[in-house]
Scaffold this motif. Structure first.
Motif, PDB file in Angstrom:
ATOM      1  N   UNK A   1       9.151  -3.154   1.967  1.00 32.84           N
ATOM      2  CA  UNK A   1       8.151  -2.813   0.949  1.00 32.84           C
ATOM      3  C   UNK A   1       8.242  -3.796  -0.216  1.00 32.84           C
ATOM      4  N   UNK A   2       7.198  -3.834  -1.022  1.00 34.00           N
ATOM      5  CA  UNK A   2       7.201  -4.704  -2.194  1.00 34.00           C
ATOM      6  C   UNK A   2       8.156  -4.139  -3.252  1.00 34.00           C
ATOM      7  N   UNK A   3       8.540  -4.969  -4.194  1.00 37.24           N
ATOM      8  CA  UNK A   3       9.468  -4.527  -5.234  1.00 37.24           C
ATOM      9  C   UNK A   3       8.863  -3.412  -6.089  1.00 37.24           C
ATOM     10  N   UNK A   4       7.549  -3.423  -6.257  1.00 39.68           N
ATOM     11  CA  UNK A   4       6.900  -2.352  -7.035  1.00 39.68           C
ATOM     12  C   UNK A   4       7.107  -1.000  -6.359  1.00 39.68           C
TER      13      UNK A   4
ATOM     14  N   UNK B   1      18.257  -0.415  -0.625  1.00 35.37           N
ATOM     15  CA  UNK B   1      17.017  -1.172  -0.791  1.00 35.37           C
ATOM     16  C   UNK B   1      16.218  -0.771  -2.023  1.00 35.37           C
ATOM     17  N   UNK B   2      16.621   0.274  -2.728  1.00 33.97           N
ATOM     18  CA  UNK B   2      15.866   0.707  -3.908  1.00 33.97           C
ATOM     19  C   UNK B   2      16.227  -0.184  -5.097  1.00 33.97           C
ATOM     20  N   UNK B   3      15.387  -0.165  -6.112  1.00 40.38           N
ATOM     21  CA  UNK B   3      15.627  -0.989  -7.299  1.00 40.38           C
ATOM     22  C   UNK B   3      16.851  -0.481  -8.074  1.00 40.38           C
TER      23      UNK B   3
ATOM     24  N   UNK C   1       9.567   6.314  -7.673  1.00 42.70           N
ATOM     25  CA  UNK C   1      10.445   7.464  -7.423  1.00 42.70           C
ATOM     26  C   UNK C   1      10.074   8.248  -6.161  1.00 42.70           C
ATOM     27  N   UNK C   2       8.788   8.409  -5.906  1.00 39.24           N
ATOM     28  CA  UNK C   2       8.341   9.176  -4.737  1.00 39.24           C
ATOM     29  C   UNK C   2       8.746   8.471  -3.445  1.00 39.24           C
ATOM     30  N   UNK C   3       8.477   7.186  -3.376  1.00 38.60           N
ATOM     31  CA  UNK C   3       8.798   6.410  -2.171  1.00 38.60           C
ATOM     32  C   UNK C   3      10.311   6.340  -1.982  1.00 38.60           C
TER      33      UNK C   3
ATOM     34  N   UNK D   1       0.847  -1.191   0.000  1.00 41.06           N
ATOM     35  CA  UNK D   1       0.000   0.000   0.000  1.00 41.06           C
ATOM     36  C   UNK D   1       0.886   1.245   0.000  1.00 41.06           C
ATOM     37  N   UNK D   2       0.720   2.090  -1.013  1.00 40.38           N
ATOM     38  CA  UNK D   2       1.569   3.270  -1.198  1.00 40.38           C
ATOM     39  C   UNK D   2       1.544   4.181   0.031  1.00 40.38           C
ATOM     40  N   UNK D   3       0.360   4.443   0.564  1.00 37.71           N
ATOM     41  CA  UNK D   3       0.219   5.351   1.708  1.00 37.71           C
ATOM     42  C   UNK D   3       0.940   4.813   2.948  1.00 37.71           C
ATOM     43  N   UNK D   4       0.789   3.542   3.222  1.00 35.16           N
ATOM     44  CA  UNK D   4       1.416   2.929   4.402  1.00 35.16           C
ATOM     45  C   UNK D   4       2.929   2.943   4.264  1.00 35.16           C
TER      46      UNK D   4
END
Length: 170
Positions: A95-98, A119-121, A103-105, A77-80
């Protein structure tokens, strides 16, 4: 002491199991403010609590890495996730891979804690905005940037201004 706190916490948690009114939920929210694993301990008692979005949002706003104990549906969930990484960038790990490709997250996580860049892609590790946010917060995050970013003069300058030791990763 830690053992005393755990016993007291367990007692409060058992007491919560007997409370079913709305005031009981407030007591749980108070328990969550004490430590990151509060959500985990509560989920062990009642699996549905890990699926309660309001409860999880509150928990991650206090301890971002409590995201680890949230239900899988809430970890995507983007908000969480955004709330969690704004509190502790390292929560991006759960967080999930998506969302690790958002970019925002990613920029939010790296602005809060530059080491979250690990941890980013791979795609996000090539983006100027994400990498600059990370090395601007912690120069040593240059170690996790893509090769092209580690060769970029602007990125290296930002990192070295933050931490001179970052030159070793250029």
């Amino acid at each position: 002491t830690k053992a005393h706190f755990f016993c007291l916490y367990s007692f409060k948690l058992r007491r919560w199991n007997m409370i079913t009114n709305e005031g009981g939920k407030k007591k749980i929210l108070q328990l969550l403010t004490h430590k990151r694993t509060g959500l985990q301990e509560m989920i062990l008692e009642d699996q549905k609590l890990g699926e309660d979005k309001a409860l999880v949002l509150f928990a991650v706003s206090k301890h971002g890495r409590a995201l680890e104990f949230a239900a899988a549906s809430l970890r995507e969930d983007h908000e969480v996730v955004l709330e969690a990484v704004q509190n502790d960038g390292r929560a991006l790990r759960y967080a999930t891979s998506a969302l690790r490709n958002s970019p925002i997250v990613c920029e939010s996580a790296c602005s809060q804690n530059g080491i979250a860049l690990q941890y980013v892609s791979r795609e996000m590790r090539r983006r100027d905005d994400v990498v600059h946010a990370a090395v601007g917060q912690n120069g040593m995050a240059l170690a996790f940037a893509s090769t092209s970013q580690r060769r970029c003069l602007k990125t290296v300058l930002i990192a070295v201004r933050n931490d001179k030791r970052a030159i070793h990763f250029a």
